[in-house]
Design a protein around this motif. Structure first.
Motif, PDB file in Angstrom:
ATOM      1  N   GLY B 427     -40.020  -9.885 -33.969  1.00 47.64           N
ATOM      2  CA  GLY B 427     -40.287 -10.961 -33.194  1.00 47.64           C
ATOM      3  C   GLY B 427     -39.135 -11.055 -32.342  1.00 47.64           C
ATOM      4  N   THR B 428     -37.828 -10.701 -32.831  1.00 47.95           N
ATOM      5  CA  THR B 428     -36.597 -10.688 -32.130  1.00 47.95           C
ATOM      6  C   THR B 428     -36.658  -9.360 -31.064  1.00 47.95           C
ATOM      7  OG1 THR B 428     -35.471 -11.582 -34.061  1.00 47.95           O
ATOM      8  CG2 THR B 428     -34.326 -11.056 -32.198  1.00 47.95           C
ATOM      9  N   LYS B 429     -37.462  -8.506 -31.450  1.00 47.06           N
ATOM     10  CA  LYS B 429     -37.200  -7.403 -30.575  1.00 47.06           C
ATOM     11  C   LYS B 429     -37.675  -7.545 -28.990  1.00 47.06           C
ATOM     12  CE  LYS B 429     -38.051  -2.799 -33.196  1.00 47.06           C
ATOM     13  NZ  LYS B 429     -38.739  -2.032 -33.793  1.00 47.06           N
ATOM     14  N   SER B 430     -38.733  -8.292 -29.093  1.00 49.86           N
ATOM     15  CA  SER B 430     -39.666  -8.614 -27.833  1.00 49.86           C
ATOM     16  C   SER B 430     -38.486  -9.423 -27.120  1.00 49.86           C
ATOM     17  CB  SER B 430     -40.900  -9.393 -27.857  1.00 49.86           C
ATOM     18  OG  SER B 430     -40.479 -10.539 -28.725  1.00 49.86           O
ATOM     19  N   GLN B 431     -37.555 -10.458 -27.938  1.00 47.84           N
ATOM     20  CA  GLN B 431     -36.613 -11.194 -27.190  1.00 47.84           C
ATOM     21  C   GLN B 431     -35.515 -10.271 -26.498  1.00 47.84           C
ATOM     22  OE1 GLN B 431     -36.525 -14.222 -30.457  1.00 47.84           O
ATOM     23  NE2 GLN B 431     -35.122 -14.953 -29.071  1.00 47.84           N
ATOM     24  N   ILE B 432     -35.218  -9.322 -27.110  1.00 46.27           N
ATOM     25  CA  ILE B 432     -34.076  -8.292 -26.809  1.00 46.27           C
ATOM     26  C   ILE B 432     -34.749  -7.394 -25.698  1.00 46.27           C
ATOM     27  CG2 ILE B 432     -32.970  -6.113 -27.367  1.00 46.27           C
ATOM     28  CD1 ILE B 432     -32.218  -7.436 -30.061  1.00 46.27           C
ATOM     29  N   TYR B 433     -35.838  -7.156 -25.708  1.00 48.06           N
ATOM     30  CA  TYR B 433     -36.591  -6.035 -24.615  1.00 48.06           C
ATOM     31  C   TYR B 433     -36.668  -7.290 -23.234  1.00 48.06           C
ATOM     32  CZ  TYR B 433     -37.796  -2.944 -28.223  1.00 48.06           C
ATOM     33  OH  TYR B 433     -37.871  -1.959 -29.092  1.00 48.06           O
ATOM     34  N   ALA B 434     -36.858  -8.562 -23.659  1.00 44.18           N
ATOM     35  CA  ALA B 434     -37.028  -9.204 -22.348  1.00 44.18           C
ATOM     36  C   ALA B 434     -35.726  -9.505 -21.679  1.00 44.18           C
ATOM     37  CB  ALA B 434     -37.372 -10.848 -22.780  1.00 44.18           C
ATOM     38  N   PHE B 435     -34.739  -9.555 -22.641  1.00 42.52           N
ATOM     39  CA  PHE B 435     -33.098  -9.611 -22.215  1.00 42.52           C
ATOM     40  C   PHE B 435     -32.736  -8.470 -21.248  1.00 42.52           C
ATOM     41  CE2 PHE B 435     -28.518  -9.416 -22.698  1.00 42.52           C
ATOM     42  CZ  PHE B 435     -28.322 -10.840 -22.543  1.00 42.52           C
ATOM     43  N   ILE B 436     -33.185  -7.199 -21.774  1.00 41.56           N
ATOM     44  CA  ILE B 436     -32.704  -5.988 -21.174  1.00 41.56           C
ATOM     45  C   ILE B 436     -33.317  -6.232 -19.646  1.00 41.56           C
ATOM     46  CG2 ILE B 436     -33.130  -3.483 -21.162  1.00 41.56           C
ATOM     47  CD1 ILE B 436     -32.496  -3.590 -24.221  1.00 41.56           C
ATOM     48  N   ASP B 437     -34.633  -6.390 -19.713  1.00 45.21           N
ATOM     49  CA  ASP B 437     -35.612  -6.464 -18.608  1.00 45.21           C
ATOM     50  C   ASP B 437     -34.787  -7.522 -17.684  1.00 45.21           C
ATOM     51  OD1 ASP B 437     -37.948  -5.685 -17.268  1.00 45.21           O
ATOM     52  OD2 ASP B 437     -38.434  -7.777 -17.148  1.00 45.21           O
ATOM     53  N   ALA B 438     -34.303  -8.563 -18.244  1.00 42.42           N
ATOM     54  CA  ALA B 438     -33.699  -9.884 -17.270  1.00 42.42           C
ATOM     55  C   ALA B 438     -32.432  -9.094 -16.677  1.00 42.42           C
ATOM     56  CB  ALA B 438     -33.231 -10.914 -17.974  1.00 42.42           C
ATOM     57  N   LEU B 439     -31.772  -8.233 -17.502  1.00 41.23           N
ATOM     58  CA  LEU B 439     -30.385  -7.707 -17.009  1.00 41.23           C
ATOM     59  C   LEU B 439     -30.674  -6.828 -15.783  1.00 41.23           C
ATOM     60  CD1 LEU B 439     -28.540  -6.278 -20.216  1.00 41.23           C
ATOM     61  CD2 LEU B 439     -27.931  -8.281 -18.673  1.00 41.23           C
ATOM     62  N   ALA B 440     -31.858  -6.021 -15.709  1.00 45.81           N
ATOM     63  CA  ALA B 440     -32.302  -5.201 -14.472  1.00 45.81           C
ATOM     64  C   ALA B 440     -32.843  -5.925 -13.655  1.00 45.81           C
ATOM     65  CB  ALA B 440     -33.392  -4.244 -15.370  1.00 45.81           C
ATOM     66  N   ALA B 441     -33.557  -6.956 -13.916  1.00 41.36           N
ATOM     67  CA  ALA B 441     -33.862  -8.026 -12.796  1.00 41.36           C
ATOM     68  C   ALA B 441     -32.729  -8.519 -11.832  1.00 41.36           C
ATOM     69  CB  ALA B 441     -34.767  -9.020 -13.319  1.00 41.36           C
ATOM     70  N   GLU B 442     -31.688  -8.695 -12.569  1.00 42.60           N
ATOM     71  CA  GLU B 442     -30.408  -9.438 -11.820  1.00 42.60           C
ATOM     72  C   GLU B 442     -29.950  -8.186 -11.187  1.00 42.60           C
ATOM     73  OE1 GLU B 442     -27.756 -11.076 -14.859  1.00 42.60           O
ATOM     74  OE2 GLU B 442     -29.313 -12.119 -15.669  1.00 42.60           O
ATOM     75  N   GLY B 443     -30.153  -6.933 -10.986  1.00 36.77           N
ATOM     76  CA  GLY B 443     -29.665  -6.008 -10.443  1.00 36.77           C
ATOM     77  C   GLY B 443     -28.574  -5.359 -11.232  1.00 36.77           C
ATOM     78  N   ARG B 444     -28.593  -5.343 -12.240  1.00 41.79           N
ATOM     79  CA  ARG B 444     -27.759  -4.577 -13.436  1.00 41.79           C
ATOM     80  C   ARG B 444     -28.402  -3.497 -13.630  1.00 41.79           C
ATOM     81  NH1 ARG B 444     -23.624  -8.518 -14.664  1.00 41.79           N
ATOM     82  NH2 ARG B 444     -24.813 -10.462 -14.609  1.00 41.79           N
ATOM     83  N   SER B 445     -27.602  -2.420 -14.229  1.00 43.69           N
ATOM     84  CA  SER B 445     -28.136  -1.073 -14.556  1.00 43.69           C
ATOM     85  C   SER B 445     -27.975  -1.045 -16.291  1.00 43.69           C
ATOM     86  CB  SER B 445     -27.291   0.024 -13.976  1.00 43.69           C
ATOM     87  OG  SER B 445     -26.985  -0.238 -12.668  1.00 43.69           O
ATOM     88  N   VAL B 446     -28.912  -0.384 -16.616  1.00 41.52           N
ATOM     89  CA  VAL B 446     -28.792  -0.243 -18.148  1.00 41.52           C
ATOM     90  C   VAL B 446     -29.256   1.071 -18.601  1.00 41.52           C
ATOM     91  CG1 VAL B 446     -29.935  -1.381 -20.329  1.00 41.52           C
ATOM     92  CG2 VAL B 446     -29.683  -2.698 -18.254  1.00 41.52           C
TER      93      VAL B 446
END
Ligand SMILES: Nc1ncnc2c1ncn2[C@@H]1O[C@H](COP(=O)(O)OP(=O)(O)OP(=O)(O)O)[C@@H](O)[C@H]1O
Ligand SMILES: Nc1ncnc2c1ncn2[C@@H]1O[C@H](COP(=O)(O)OP(=O)(O)OP(=O)(O)O)[C@@H](O)[C@H]1O
Ligand SMILES: [Mg+2]
Ligand SMILES: [Mg+2]
Lengths: 332, 499, 294, 332
Positions: B427-446
């Protein structure tokens, strides 16, 4: 598929690097320095002197190695030695009329020393393991207690062994076997037994495990409290043994007997490469540490130095330097 | 039904202080069966396992071994009657060697230790596990994955009738998991009762004969093999349906944020070069011990390294995490117990440790820290019975979430995440993935270093594969697929670039 | 003359004022003797505890081939047999200050007189206090020597009606004496005199009294002959009417006489007891060494 | 879903349990005992004496709390205090002809004390953090070095401050503000600042983090070496400050100044509930620890006990008992 794993460079166990040999190196340098400063330094007489007098602190330091390895500390050993010596002498003097001067009296005295040492160690150990008080505090407390008890027993002065008994007992320090003084022999036996116990018995293994992580040790069916208690008892016994060799040397005990032995013993242990936080003990390192400390004193007499007031400075510098040599290790 | 239960819980409740964690659990393990226990982070799985293994007493209820109250009151005693636990937290003495740990408490030899026999025994166990770890290595010097293999070896060396495994695979790669499963199959065939937990549901499908789903300290579902699909399990655990857990990908990428050339981290990692753009997610895959962690630690100044690194085009020399932070780089460690969290400190103190200057100077504003904690608890769904508890008492997954929250608090431009979802529930995994995605969307690099193949595949814009400390290949776009990655990881074929 | 005669000197280290003075005198004398007699060499060792002192003596014999030993035993009992061993090896032995526990070992004995030290102080108290007067005592580090002094003091005031209110250890240390005296002053409403038994302790005691503003109430007798205290006696400070000598310079006498043995044919066996005298404003000048650190 | 967590009674920070109050309890018991044994115990004079005397060790112990909390140790503080005092007095005596008796001279002396303390602490800190030697060994070495340097500077005797300067400087120990002696005031300020620094600043937080797990601290962008170095420098500065308050008391320094202060300071820290292994520091606990130690001495003299030889026994027993009261904590 598992080939890939096999291809991986097998991770070999590290050789005892320079770091492990650090204290040994320091010792050798000191010996060279001593030989350079004075021709008599390597004479049998001087070597016997240095080794024999290292024996007291040495035996205690071997015991201290186990205490520290298992995550403990004992500040009381110096006072304990004074106390044991005092009680031992009083006991021998008291038994003298009944037993007369003879080997049985000496043996009785030795038994008293061992028993008192054992009980003193047991007291420390129980306070640490049962009452669960920090070893630092327990032994700071008992340090004061033993010291003041011996002062009180001696009425502020000195407790002396009866002169005749003394004469009989003297050879235990001053003579030996095959030309090697008794204290040196006994110290050697204690050191070797200690090294074996640390490396090749469960007791040593458990000390390291407890010092490394006592919870893991407890989970692995190690009797943590028992082993800890044992380290203090063992140390107490070794203090008793050291006292047995000490009393024939000076024949007396007073409130100032054994002052600062605890610091010397702990320093020897740490110089030898045992970690103060526990988890890793090196008995042979401790022996080297003890010898380094004794040699520093010896060398200070060999050479004429600027001012005796500065002895402490030289001593301090050498101690720090000796440890710099094993810097690699402690930085890990 | 199979034979009579080997180990059983009846109406077991457990409270820590005033808070009840387990609410009357009934539960049984049968010989020759693998029983999987699944549930969200903090559901109480580890607690149940500790109770079964004698490490915790239940507050009320009964624990029965072969129908009689268990004859043990400690983990050590339990082991003596053949109930063995592999803990979620490592249970190894870091200063001791591998073989010393394996035999701790049951050393061979009468008066003197039989070093040779113990060493040989350890070697045999490690061989059985296809592991190249030296029996003489000190635990302190081993990476977490190797430590986990040692844990498994240690457990196997105990003659177990009941083997309880708390997320043994969380730190293992695909290959080691296979090895582990072979051992589990072997033990099952020998009639050992096995309790297994994992957040990788495909493993549960593969292994479990029987399944129990836990939610908030109560059993919500029992099932036999084949009765539940992975989606079904997830739904039962979380109490709602889960959508596809990986985000719909692809953001516009910006200029190069990080350029690494000829980078080496002695002794293993040699000559690594890669670039990373703003808005990009770079996955790094490889076997355990391939040097991914070393590379990352070298980049953020935690290990001595050589080579060139450019941040936004400017050459930088990073010698400590502080300097890395100054250049907008952050690293989330894979080793949360040793490197990530202060286990004896509270959530608040851990959360803000690496970003304290933001919480007021010269005095730290406790109120602002509390606010940050409240936000972290909300954003990362951290479940803590109390806010002021020691982090060591959190469940493993919740510790991981806290660690993520801590790293993200510094809002880094370039973030390297080593095993981001280790021990995290679906359940939480998808939240974390979404979070990583959001970071990238903000123009950060992961950069995501992961041993979880689906995760690498699902998250990465580009995949870098490492083998034995070198770059084995790079994949992007359409070329990212399981086969290609596995081939590079194993080094079994040429780069399938032109397929 | 090929070989130099080597004289080993073993004394306790300078852990309190008196020993500091003694160390200073030893070093000064050695410097002087070396300059005067090039045929002499000295090995000076200072020890912080008994064991170390025995080690030092062993080392001097084993490695420095000493011809003579000048020793101020840290404690009498434990040093008796090590020093005897030196004697048995045919070396010359001079014992300073604290006698060995077995008579007849040393060739030369130079010492202060601890019993006299306590007695002279006690007699001054007896002569200058009325019956019923109340005094407090500070003791040194618990040792035989301290016991001797205190016993002699108590014997000297026996039957005088002087009451000893308190006796605690000040360890011959200024700081410790200061805090012990502070506590005495809180505890006792009326104190007529203080026997501080040592000038270092007297300094601490005086500060404590000054702080409480009770200077007028009591006087103090220290001991050993520290220059600051002698100066006060000379200046007729009512708070420090007298001092009792226990000269650290006795080590110089011992060294000089021992040296004499090696540079001339003068027979120098025997005992030199340097009595403790009452230092009064009249004779103080003779005890005043403004250059000594003590 | 996450409501569960948020709903929890959020801010009920744990009440300080009995264990945390252990040392305080011991202190209170001692005060009651003292008041019971002697009427003058609670007199203003006696209280001022005890507090003012505690001030030196107290300030040092506050600094020591930070060192120990961050996983270090400093055995050299007693010798360092003696050394700083000696250098300070020598400097003032040397500057006297040029500056004359006056406040500037005193201020210059104070500056010297602070600078020398700072440098001494810096030396310890650099050896620990840069040369990576165990703090125990480093400070054992510098303990010997400082002690022998002061003995050498004093030529074995005592270094005394010029009489006239002394008279001017005396009030810094003996007088005060609003009837509270200066050392007490300064100690109070140091203690309060220390408590605030430990609880409410980054420095304190970092000390705890480093002592708890220095790897985690390093991974969390904490400048581990810098903070460690700072703790030793801070301690050195506080030793300097303590010396500033100490010198006006007796106006002298010698080789025996400050002996065993290190042990007393460390004991106070541990009695106060700071963990010897680091990771948890309690400055107010240290203050309580210092007061307990001072009070024991005070009570032993105020009460008429069997034999002064047994003081050490009673002291030891009380220290251990004081810690038994917080047993709950250390057993955790
Ligand atoms: N010693 C303890 N004191 C207080 N609370 C505790 C303690 N141990 C566990 N808990 C709490 O019990 C709950 C259940 O924890 P447990 O470790 O069993 O979860 P889990 O199901 O194993 O989760 P995860 O998947 O994250 O490992 C958690 O909320 C945890 O914080
Ligand atoms: N030749 C070698 N000599 C010494 N140590 C080695 C050698 N090869 C590998 N190692 C050790 O192996 C480990 C490499 O593992 P690392 O953690 O970097 O790998 P990884 O790819 O991140 O795998 P994971 O994180 O899954 O364990 C390091 O601890 C490294 O010290
Ligand atoms: Mg868990
Ligand atoms: Mg890794």
């Amino acid at each position: 598929m598992s080939d890939a794993a096999v291809q991986k460079p097998a991770r070999t166990a590290q050789l005892p690097g320079l770091s492990a040999l650090g204290p040994l190196l320091a010792l050798i340098l000191l010996v060279v320095l001593g030989a350079f400063l004075n021709d008599n330094f390597l004479s049998q007489g001087n070597i016997t002197n240095v080794l024999a007098r290292s024996a007291f602190i040495g035996m205690i330091a071997v015991g201290m190695t186990f205490v520290i390895t298992s995550g403990g500390l004992d500040l009381s050993v110096g006072s304990m030695a004074a106390f044991v010596a005092g009680v031992m002498i009083l006991a021998m003097n008291a038994l003298l009329p009944a037993m007369g001067v003879g080997v049985p009296l000496i043996l009785a005295g030795m038994a008293v020393a061992l028993v008192v040492g054992l009980l003193a160690g047991l007291a420390n150990g129980l306070l640490v393991t049962q009452a669960r008080i920090e070893p630092f505090i327990v032994t700071l407390g008992t340090m004061g207690i033993f010291r003041s008890l011996i002062t009180w027993l001696a009425d502020g002065g000195t407790i002396s062994l009866d002169f005749a008994v003394r004469q009989l007992y003297r050879p235990v320090y001053y003579s030996g076997l095959f030309g090697i003084a008794w204290p040196i022999l006994v110290f050697a036996v204690v050191a070797i037994a200690g090294q074996i116990a640390m490396r090749h018995t469960r007791f040593g293994r458990y000390c390291e495990a407890i010092g490394s992580n006592d919870k893991v040790a407890r989970y692995s069916a190690v009797g943590v409290d028992g082993v800890r208690l044992m380290t203090y008892v063992l140390l107490g016994l070794l203090v008793g043994l050291a006292t047995i060799m000490y009393v024939p040397r000076l024949g007396s005990a007073s409130g100032s007997t054994g002052t600062l032995w605890e610091l010397e013993a702990i320093a020897a242990v740490i110089i030898g490469g045992t970690a103060l936080k526990g988890g890793y003990g090196r008995v042979w390192g401790t022996v080297v540490g003890v010898l380094i400390l004794s040699l520093i004193d010896n060398i200070l007499i060999l050479a004429d130095l600027v001012s005796p007031y500065l002895n402490g400075t030289i001593q301090g510098v050498i101690i720090v330097l000796a440890v710099v040599l094993q810097r690699g290790k402690s930085s890990a | 039904m199979a034979a009579a239960p080997m180990l059983e819980l009846r109406e077991v409740r457990k409270s820590f202080g005033p808070i009840e964690i387990l609410h009357g659990i009934d539960f049984a393990l049968h010989p020759g069966e693998v029983h999987a226990l699944i549930g969200e982070n903090g559901a109480g799985k580890s607690t149940i396992m500790k109770i079964l293994g004698g490490f915790l007493p239940p507050t009320s209820g009964q624990v029965l071994l072969e129908g009689r109250p268990v004859p043990y009151a400690s983990g050590a005693q339990a082991e003596a009657v053949g109930v063995v636990v592999i803990h979620q937290e490592f249970n190894l003495a870091a200063d001791l060697k591998v073989s010393e740990n394996v035999w701790l408490g049951r050393e061979l030899g009468r008066v003197f230790l039989d070093h040779r026999a113990m060493r040989a025994g350890t070697q045999a166990l490690l061989d059985q596990l296809d592991s190249t770890i030296s029996p003489d290595a000190r635990i302190r010097d081993l990476p977490v994955s190797d430590r986990q293999m040692v844990e498994i070896a240690k457990a196997l060396s105990r003659k177990a009738r009941v083997l309880i495994m708390d997320e043994p695979s969380a730190v293992l790669t695909h290959k080691e998991v296979e090895v582990l499963f072979r051992q589990i199959d072997r033990l099952r065939a020998q009639g050992v009762a096995i309790l297994y937990t994992s957040h990788r549901l495909e493993e549960v499908t593969r292994l479990a004969d029987r399944l129990t789903v836990l939610r908030d300290g109560a059993v919500v579902r029992r099932a036999l093999r084949g009765e539940l699909t992975e989606d079904g399990m997830a739904t039962a655990m979380v109490g709602r349906d889960l959508q596809d857990i990986y985000p719909a990908r692809r953001h516009p990428m910006g200029e190069i944020a990080l350029d690494v050339r000829g980078f080496s981290v002695p002794p293993l990692v040699q000559d690594i070069s890669f670039t990373l753009r703003r808005g990009e997610v770079l996955g790094i895959s490889g076997l355990v011990g391939s040097g991914r962690t070393e590379l990352a630690e070298g980049l953020v100044g935690l290990r001595p390294a050589a080579g060139q690194v450019f941040r936004n085009g400017a050459s930088v020399h990073i010698r400590s995490v502080r300097e890395a932070a100054a250049h907008g780089m952050a690293y989330l460690t894979e080793d949360r117990k040793e490197h990530g969290l202060l286990l004896d400190k509270t959530l608040r103190e851990n959360l803000t440790l690496s970003t304290l200057p933001r919480f007021g100077s010269p005095f730290i504003s406790a109120a602002r820290e509390e606010t940050a904690l409240t936000e972290a608890i909300r954003d990362f769904d951290i479940r803590a019975p109390r806010r002021d508890m020691a982090v060591g008492n959190l469940s493993g997954g919740n510790q991981q979430k806290l660690l993520l929250a801590k790293t993200m608090l510094s809002s880094p431009e370039v973030v390297i995440i080593d095993e981001p979802t280790r021990g995290i529930d679906v359940g939480t995994k998808s939240q974390i993935y979404a979070f990583i995605d959001a970071l990238a969307a903000e123009g950060r690099s992961v950069i995501v270093i992961s041993s979880d193949m689906p995760e690498i595949l699902g998250l990465s814009d580009r995949v870098l594969v490492m083998r034995q400390g070198r770059v084995a290949g790079e994949l992007d776009g359409e070329r990212i697929c399981e086969k290609a990655v596995v081939r590079l990881v194993m080094g079994t074929a040429e780069e399938p670039a032109y397929v | 003359q090929g070989k130099k005669a080597v004289i080993g000197v073993s004394i306790p280290s300078a852990t309190h004022g008196f020993m500091g003075g003694l160390n200073w005198h030893a070093q000064e004398t050695i410097k002087r003797l070396k300059a005067t007699y090039p045929q002499l060499d000295f090995v000076l060792a200072t020890a912080g505890n008994v064991g170390k002192q025995v080690n030092d003596i062993e080392d001097m014999v084993a490695t420095r081939n000493i011809d003579a030993l000048v020793v101020l035993p840290f404690e009498s009992e434990p040093l008796t047999s090590p020093v005897k061993a030196v004697k048995d090896a045919g070396k010359w032995v001079t014992v300073v200050d604290r006698g060995l526990s077995q008579p007849g070992i040393e060739d030369l004995y130079v010492a202060g007189d601890n019993t006299a030290f306590g007695r002279v102080s006690g007699e001054y108290f007896r002569a200058n206090l009325k019956p019923g007067a109340k005094i407090v005592v500070l003791r040194g580090i618990p040792t035989t020597l301290d016991n001797e002094r205190v016993d002699a003091f108590q014997k000297a005031i026996e039957g005088s009606g002087i009451e000893i209110l308190d006796m605690q250890h000040g360890n011959w240390n200024r700081d410790k004496a200061f805090s012990v005296m502070q506590d005495y002053l809180s505890k006792h409403k009326k104190i007529d005199a203080v026997w501080a038994a040592d000038d270092d302790m007297a300094i601490g005691v005086m500060e404590a009294i000054a702080q409480s503003g009770r200077q007028k109430e009591m006087w103090i007798v220290g001991g050993a002959g520290m220059k600051e205290i002698i100066k006060r006696v000379m200046d007729k400070d009512p708070q420090v009417p007298v001092d009792v000598s226990y000269p650290p310079a006795q080590i110089s006498t011992a060294l000089e006489v021992t040296a004499l043995r090696f540079v001339s044919d003068t027979p120098v066996y025997g005992r030199f007891i340097i009595g403790s005298t009452l230092i009064t404003p009249e004779n103080a000048a003779a005890f005043y060494f403004p250059n000594s650190p003590f």
